[in-house]
Write an enzyme that holds these catalytic residues in place. Structure first.
Site, PDB file in Angstrom:
ATOM      1  N   LYS A  59       0.711  -1.363  -0.064  1.00 29.34           N
ATOM      2  CA  LYS A  59       0.076   0.114  -0.033  1.00 29.34           C
ATOM      3  C   LYS A  59       0.891   1.417   0.021  1.00 29.34           C
ATOM      4  N   GLY A 195      -0.125 -14.241 -13.322  1.00 20.81           N
ATOM      5  CA  GLY A 195      -1.365 -14.527 -12.685  1.00 20.81           C
ATOM      6  C   GLY A 195      -1.845 -13.185 -12.156  1.00 20.81           C
ATOM      7  N   GLY A 197      -4.305 -12.176 -10.387  1.00 19.82           N
ATOM      8  CA  GLY A 197      -5.120 -12.066  -9.051  1.00 19.82           C
ATOM      9  C   GLY A 197      -4.792 -10.689  -8.303  1.00 19.82           C
ATOM     10  N   VAL A 198      -4.765 -10.604  -7.208  1.00 15.96           N
ATOM     11  CA  VAL A 198      -4.719  -9.680  -6.312  1.00 15.96           C
ATOM     12  C   VAL A 198      -3.375  -9.070  -6.410  1.00 15.96           C
ATOM     13  N   GLU A 218      -2.444 -14.283 -17.605  1.00 13.02           N
ATOM     14  CA  GLU A 218      -3.386 -15.326 -16.647  1.00 13.02           C
ATOM     15  C   GLU A 218      -3.854 -16.532 -17.198  1.00 13.02           C
ATOM     16  N   VAL A 252       1.003 -21.058 -19.727  1.00 10.26           N
ATOM     17  CA  VAL A 252       2.418 -20.795 -19.390  1.00 10.26           C
ATOM     18  C   VAL A 252       3.248 -22.272 -19.612  1.00 10.26           C
ATOM     19  N   GLY A 287      -0.925 -17.388  -6.554  1.00 12.82           N
ATOM     20  CA  GLY A 287      -1.365 -17.719  -4.813  1.00 12.82           C
ATOM     21  C   GLY A 287      -0.222 -18.183  -4.091  1.00 12.82           C
ATOM     22  N   ALA A 336      -5.553 -10.328   5.716  1.00 13.15           N
ATOM     23  CA  ALA A 336      -5.171 -10.065   7.306  1.00 13.15           C
ATOM     24  C   ALA A 336      -6.134  -9.795   8.253  1.00 13.15           C
ATOM     25  N   HIS A 460     -23.200  15.274   1.929  1.00 11.64           N
ATOM     26  CA  HIS A 460     -23.099  15.738   0.481  1.00 11.64           C
ATOM     27  C   HIS A 460     -21.967  16.920   0.435  1.00 11.64           C
TER      28      HIS A 460
HETATM   29  P1  FAD Z   1       1.556 -14.223   8.289  1.00  9.64           P
HETATM   30  O1  FAD Z   1       1.376 -12.592   8.132  1.00  9.64           O
HETATM   31  O2  FAD Z   1       2.494 -14.948   7.139  1.00  9.64           O
HETATM   32  O3  FAD Z   1       2.704 -13.986   9.631  1.00  9.64           O
HETATM   33  C1  FAD Z   1       3.189 -15.404  10.058  1.00  9.64           C
HETATM   34  C2  FAD Z   1       4.429 -14.985  10.894  1.00  9.64           C
HETATM   35  O4  FAD Z   1       4.559 -16.363  11.455  1.00  9.64           O
HETATM   36  C3  FAD Z   1       5.654 -14.501  10.192  1.00  9.64           C
HETATM   37  O5  FAD Z   1       6.076 -13.506  10.858  1.00  9.64           O
HETATM   38  C4  FAD Z   1       6.505 -15.648   9.961  1.00  9.64           C
HETATM   39  O6  FAD Z   1       8.004 -15.272  10.223  1.00  9.64           O
HETATM   40  C5  FAD Z   1       6.254 -16.447  11.531  1.00  9.64           C
HETATM   41  N1  FAD Z   1       6.363 -17.995  11.749  1.00  9.64           N
HETATM   42  C6  FAD Z   1       6.146 -18.903  10.631  1.00  9.64           C
HETATM   43  N2  FAD Z   1       6.711 -20.043  11.386  1.00  9.64           N
HETATM   44  C7  FAD Z   1       7.091 -19.823  12.144  1.00  9.64           C
HETATM   45  C8  FAD Z   1       7.875 -20.653  13.266  1.00  9.64           C
HETATM   46  N3  FAD Z   1       7.743 -21.845  13.424  1.00  9.64           N
HETATM   47  N4  FAD Z   1       8.140 -20.109  14.732  1.00  9.64           N
HETATM   48  C9  FAD Z   1       8.043 -18.654  14.577  1.00  9.64           C
HETATM   49  N5  FAD Z   1       7.508 -17.699  13.794  1.00  9.64           N
HETATM   50  C10 FAD Z   1       7.253 -18.380  12.687  1.00  9.64           C
HETATM   51  N6  FAD Z   1      -4.225  -8.952   3.228  1.00  9.64           N
HETATM   52  C11 FAD Z   1      -5.400  -8.104   3.323  1.00  9.64           C
HETATM   53  O7  FAD Z   1      -6.289  -8.238   3.942  1.00  9.64           O
HETATM   54  N7  FAD Z   1      -5.127  -6.666   2.706  1.00  9.64           N
HETATM   55  C12 FAD Z   1      -3.889  -6.261   1.851  1.00  9.64           C
HETATM   56  O8  FAD Z   1      -3.971  -5.119   1.322  1.00  9.64           O
HETATM   57  C13 FAD Z   1      -3.003  -7.671   1.780  1.00  9.64           C
HETATM   58  N8  FAD Z   1      -1.939  -7.198   0.756  1.00  9.64           N
HETATM   59  C14 FAD Z   1      -1.041  -8.108   0.657  1.00  9.64           C
HETATM   60  C15 FAD Z   1      -0.070  -7.959  -0.268  1.00  9.64           C
HETATM   61  C16 FAD Z   1       0.780  -9.022  -0.557  1.00  9.64           C
HETATM   62  C17 FAD Z   1       1.918  -8.512  -1.777  1.00  9.64           C
HETATM   63  C18 FAD Z   1       0.683 -10.072   0.069  1.00  9.64           C
HETATM   64  C19 FAD Z   1       1.723 -11.322  -0.188  1.00  9.64           C
HETATM   65  C20 FAD Z   1      -0.290 -10.561   0.990  1.00  9.64           C
HETATM   66  C21 FAD Z   1      -1.159  -9.475   1.260  1.00  9.64           C
HETATM   67  N9  FAD Z   1      -2.310  -9.757   2.034  1.00  9.64           N
HETATM   68  C22 FAD Z   1      -3.112  -8.825   2.395  1.00  9.64           C
HETATM   69  C23 FAD Z   1      -2.543 -11.121   2.786  1.00  9.64           C
HETATM   70  C24 FAD Z   1      -1.986 -10.907   4.187  1.00  9.64           C
HETATM   71  O9  FAD Z   1      -0.527 -10.593   4.314  1.00  9.64           O
HETATM   72  C25 FAD Z   1      -2.180 -12.224   4.949  1.00  9.64           C
HETATM   73  O10 FAD Z   1      -3.410 -12.766   4.716  1.00  9.64           O
HETATM   74  C26 FAD Z   1      -1.872 -12.010   6.465  1.00  9.64           C
HETATM   75  O11 FAD Z   1      -0.567 -11.629   6.708  1.00  9.64           O
HETATM   76  C27 FAD Z   1      -2.038 -13.450   6.990  1.00  9.64           C
HETATM   77  O12 FAD Z   1      -1.644 -13.311   8.335  1.00  9.64           O
HETATM   78  P2  FAD Z   1      -1.079 -14.572   9.399  1.00  9.64           P
HETATM   79  O13 FAD Z   1      -0.927 -14.062  10.610  1.00  9.64           O
HETATM   80  O14 FAD Z   1      -1.853 -15.796   9.070  1.00  9.64           O
HETATM   81  O15 FAD Z   1       0.411 -14.767   8.732  1.00  9.64           O
HETATM   82  P1  NAI Z   2      -4.501 -15.054  -6.377  1.00 14.49           P
HETATM   83  O1  NAI Z   2      -5.309 -16.127  -5.993  1.00 14.49           O
HETATM   84  O2  NAI Z   2      -5.286 -13.549  -5.790  1.00 14.49           O
HETATM   85  O3  NAI Z   2      -4.460 -14.906  -7.772  1.00 14.49           O
HETATM   86  C1  NAI Z   2      -3.646 -15.761  -8.411  1.00 14.49           C
HETATM   87  C2  NAI Z   2      -4.069 -15.728 -10.203  1.00 14.49           C
HETATM   88  O4  NAI Z   2      -2.956 -16.660 -10.639  1.00 14.49           O
HETATM   89  C3  NAI Z   2      -5.422 -16.245 -10.372  1.00 14.49           C
HETATM   90  O5  NAI Z   2      -5.989 -15.425 -11.306  1.00 14.49           O
HETATM   91  C4  NAI Z   2      -5.105 -17.780 -11.081  1.00 14.49           C
HETATM   92  O6  NAI Z   2      -5.907 -18.047 -12.082  1.00 14.49           O
HETATM   93  C5  NAI Z   2      -3.577 -17.569 -11.659  1.00 14.49           C
HETATM   94  N1  NAI Z   2      -2.534 -18.612 -11.798  1.00 14.49           N
HETATM   95  C6  NAI Z   2      -2.538 -19.642 -11.203  1.00 14.49           C
HETATM   96  N2  NAI Z   2      -1.758 -20.646 -11.766  1.00 14.49           N
HETATM   97  C7  NAI Z   2      -1.443 -20.093 -12.899  1.00 14.49           C
HETATM   98  C8  NAI Z   2      -0.495 -20.417 -13.830  1.00 14.49           C
HETATM   99  N3  NAI Z   2       0.260 -21.406 -13.741  1.00 14.49           N
HETATM  100  N4  NAI Z   2      -0.438 -19.610 -14.920  1.00 14.49           N
HETATM  101  C9  NAI Z   2      -1.209 -18.482 -15.024  1.00 14.49           C
HETATM  102  N5  NAI Z   2      -2.052 -18.002 -14.211  1.00 14.49           N
HETATM  103  C10 NAI Z   2      -2.247 -18.704 -13.131  1.00 14.49           C
HETATM  104  O7  NAI Z   2      -3.103 -14.832  -5.636  1.00 14.49           O
HETATM  105  P2  NAI Z   2      -1.946 -13.855  -5.452  1.00 14.49           P
HETATM  106  O8  NAI Z   2      -2.244 -12.650  -6.445  1.00 14.49           O
HETATM  107  O9  NAI Z   2      -0.696 -14.474  -5.634  1.00 14.49           O
HETATM  108  O10 NAI Z   2      -2.346 -13.274  -4.089  1.00 14.49           O
HETATM  109  C11 NAI Z   2      -2.165 -14.338  -2.905  1.00 14.49           C
HETATM  110  C12 NAI Z   2      -3.121 -14.103  -1.630  1.00 14.49           C
HETATM  111  O11 NAI Z   2      -2.839 -12.896  -1.269  1.00 14.49           O
HETATM  112  C13 NAI Z   2      -4.498 -13.609  -2.331  1.00 14.49           C
HETATM  113  O12 NAI Z   2      -5.324 -14.428  -2.664  1.00 14.49           O
HETATM  114  C14 NAI Z   2      -4.880 -12.751  -1.171  1.00 14.49           C
HETATM  115  O13 NAI Z   2      -5.424 -13.633  -0.318  1.00 14.49           O
HETATM  116  C15 NAI Z   2      -3.789 -12.220  -0.712  1.00 14.49           C
HETATM  117  N6  NAI Z   2      -3.592 -10.831  -0.968  1.00 14.49           N
HETATM  118  C16 NAI Z   2      -4.545  -9.885  -0.722  1.00 14.49           C
HETATM  119  C17 NAI Z   2      -4.674  -8.690  -1.060  1.00 14.49           C
HETATM  120  C18 NAI Z   2      -5.579  -7.609  -0.821  1.00 14.49           C
HETATM  121  O14 NAI Z   2      -6.377  -7.862   0.412  1.00 14.49           O
HETATM  122  N7  NAI Z   2      -5.647  -6.245  -1.139  1.00 14.49           N
HETATM  123  C19 NAI Z   2      -3.317  -8.124  -1.993  1.00 14.49           C
HETATM  124  C20 NAI Z   2      -2.360  -8.966  -2.115  1.00 14.49           C
HETATM  125  C21 NAI Z   2      -2.378 -10.496  -1.905  1.00 14.49           C
END
Ligand code: FAD
Ligand code: NAI
Length: 481
Positions: A59, A195, A197-198, A218, A252, A287, A336, A460
């Site tokens: 963000k 991909g 996706g998000v 995709e 792919v 994913g 999250a 408004h």
């Molecule tokens: P995580 O955040 O993955 O935290 C797990 C933690 O556990 C990590 O710090 C890891 O190091 C630690 N850990 C793992 N194993 C061990 C162990 N054995 N001992 C000690 N520590 C350990 N979600 C949203 O809702 N909004 C968004 O805008 C959004 N944007 C995203 C953008 C990207 C690029 C990505 C990749 C994800 C995004 N997400 C977003 C998804 C979100 O980040 C995850 O759903 C969320 O972080 C999950 O929380 P969690 O606590 O389950 O796991």
């Molecule tokens: P995603 O599940 O959102 O999208 C993956 C995309 O890749 C799908 O459209 C799928 O059809 C495509 N795909 C899968 N295999 C493929 C292949 N072999 N070739 C071509 N296309 C393929 O997963 P993404 O973007 O990796 O994000 C992972 C997760 O992280 C999200 O599902 C979401 O839960 C979380 N996230 C949330 C955000 C938010 O809330 N704003 C921001 C970023 C991530």
């Protein structure tokens, strides 16, 4: 070796784990949270994927890149002339890192404030004995913790394409995608993403706005299949107009990491023609997979499901008494706020309360421009479920605040039950959709009807008037369209 006793031991300090730990401590339980994430200097960086390489840094870069695009392309519309506009990518990435650090530090402060004992290191199960679990912490110091209640919140990792490992130089996961140009200070000429996706859309938008030519490949033939069709179409149109190349229905094939030459991706397009995409950087965003690396679940017989997620019931109970799991490491959307809600609910259940998560009202947001946000069921889901519904929509084009902002892309759409008028889904594509969706979540949580929203006074001029108008449109009585 030290052995310390806790009421609750949380493994993982992402949004699921750190929030569960805070709530457990608030409820009077002696609580430990173990997290292994390290910052650049090897110090603790709690907050997990979300804080370090997910929600927060993405963000930050989305905001910075949007500011850059506005200054270059849209300020002129407001009568603001900009000359000599330059990108300082090093500073932009530095700002993003500072935002991350503020959040890491904020969590450490919250642990202190709430008397959560934090351990920096990897937590793994050692054994179960007499109704308690022994957890080893391997970090700067070795510790052994013992407790009757354990919450596993170990999150997820990016999924790699088979045979194409992430080197985070050319083939990037979300981690590398958030620090392209950190060494060179330069934006690559061509960025490819697998991909749409998000992550594909958010990261694709960042690098396009900063000047890269971005192509997303995709696999599925439909764009954003989980999103309401009308909204997905509107968003696709907007992204394409911005210059994001999105190819749907591709297969792919071989991917070659050619070092300094970049990456070549062979694929078959939707028409069955063989093609090659040559890029400087390739982001693989197909994913994520649940993470139990190093947790040692076998030591206590903790069950995983066929996807490698920890198997839990609707209330996050695992197969072991006193062991719970929340967030990305269990079933359900990888978000999250979903992880946080589960963390709070589990802490409350441990304390004998009735923690609850309503999976039907978890909002989704994609932070692109236009933003896409929704809650509840889409029109295509309602049709598939055989539900009789009424739909009302309102375009931002007819909203005064959107015109003043200079951002009139998109619409708000409200879906309501044909008989009871209860709101079944709200879908938004447009400015500040991420904020507007909160009203819809509250409405659905209180099982409001579309008429309820239509009768509520909205300020408004505000973007939220579009939600009111869409609710009015359900009854075919929108006032401004
Ligand atoms: P995580 O955040 O993955 O935290 C797990 C933690 O556990 C990590 O710090 C890891 O190091 C630690 N850990 C793992 N194993 C061990 C162990 N054995 N001992 C000690 N520590 C350990 N979600 C949203 O809702 N909004 C968004 O805008 C959004 N944007 C995203 C953008 C990207 C690029 C990505 C990749 C994800 C995004 N997400 C977003 C998804 C979100 O980040 C995850 O759903 C969320 O972080 C999950 O929380 P969690 O606590 O389950 O796991
Ligand atoms: P995603 O599940 O959102 O999208 C993956 C995309 O890749 C799908 O459209 C799928 O059809 C495509 N795909 C899968 N295999 C493929 C292949 N072999 N070739 C071509 N296309 C393929 O997963 P993404 O973007 O990796 O994000 C992972 C997760 O992280 C999200 O599902 C979401 O839960 C979380 N996230 C949330 C955000 C938010 O809330 N704003 C921001 C970023 C991530």
């Amino acid at each position: 070796m030290n052995q310390q006793q806790f009421d609750v031991i949380v493994i993982g300090g992402g949004p699921g784990g750190y929030i569960a730990a805070i709530r457990a401590a608030q409820l009077g339980m002696r609580t430990a949270c173990i997290d292994e994430w390290k910052n650049d200097k090897g110090g603790p960086a709690p907050g997990g994927t979300c804080t370090n390489v997910g929600c927060i840094p993405s963000k930050a870069l989305l905001q910075s890149s949007e500011n850059f695009e506005h200054a270059g392309k849209h300020f002129a519309d407001h009568g603001i002339k900009v000359s000599g506009l330059e990108l300082d990518l090093t500073r932009m990435l530095g700002r993003k890192d500072a935002v991350v650090k503020q959040n890491n530090d904020g969590i450490l402060y919250l642990f202190k404030k709430n008397k959560v004992t934090f351990f920096h290191g990897r937590g793994s199960f050692v054994k179960a004995e007499g109704g308690s679990y022994e957890i080893r912490v391997s970090g700067a110091a070795e510790e052994t913790l013992v407790g009757k209640q354990v919450i596993v919140a170990t999150g997820s990792n990016a999924r790699a394409l088979p045979g194409v490992p992430f080197d985070e130089v050319n083939v990037l996961s979300n981690d590398g995608a958030l620090r392209i140009g950190k060494d060179s200070g330069a934006v690559p000429r061509k960025v490819g993403l697998i991909g749409s996706g998000v992550i594909g859309l958010e990261m694709g938008s960042v690098w396009r706005r900063l000047g890269a030519e971005v192509t997303i490949l995709e696999g599925l033939p439909t764009f954003l299949g989980a999103v309401d069709e009308q909204v997905a179409k509107e968003a696709h149109k907007a992204f394409t107009k911005q210059g994001l190349k999105i190819e749907l229905g591709v297969k792919v094939g071989e991917i070659r990491n050619q070092g300094a030459e970049g990456v070549s991706v062979q694929y078959t397009d939707a028409k069955g023609e063989a093609r090659t995409l040559q890029v400087d950087k390739l982001v693989v965003s197909i994913g994520r997979v649940p993470n139990t690396v190093g947790l040692n679940p076998e030591a206590v017989g903790l069950q995983l499901d066929e996807r490698g997620a920890i198997a839990v019931d609707a209330e996050c109970r695992t197969n072991l008494p006193g062991v719970w799991a929340v967030g990305d490491v269990v079933r359900g959307p990888m978000l999250a706020h979903k992880a946080e809600e589960e963390g709070v609910a589990v802490a409350e259940r441990i304390a004998g309360q009735h923690g609850h998560v309503n999976f039907n009202t978890i909002p989704w947001v994609i932070y692109t421009s236009p933003e896409i946000a929704w809650v509840g069921r889409t029109e295509q889901q309602l049709k598939a479920d055989g539900v009789q519904y009424k739909a009302g929509s309102f375009p931002f084009l007819a909203n005064g605040r959107a015109r003043a902002l200079g951002d009139t892309t998109g619409l708000v759409k409200v879906l309501a039950d044909a008989t009871t008028d209860e709101i079944l889904g709200v879908h938004i594509c447009g400015p500040m959709a991420s904020e507007l969706i909160a009203e819809a979540v509250v409405a659905m949580e209180f099982r409001a009807s579309s008429e309820d929203i239509a009768r509520i006074c909205h300020a408004h001029p505000s973007l939220s008037e579009a939600t009111k108008e869409a609710a009015l449109a359900v009854d075919k009585r929108a006032l401004n369209f």
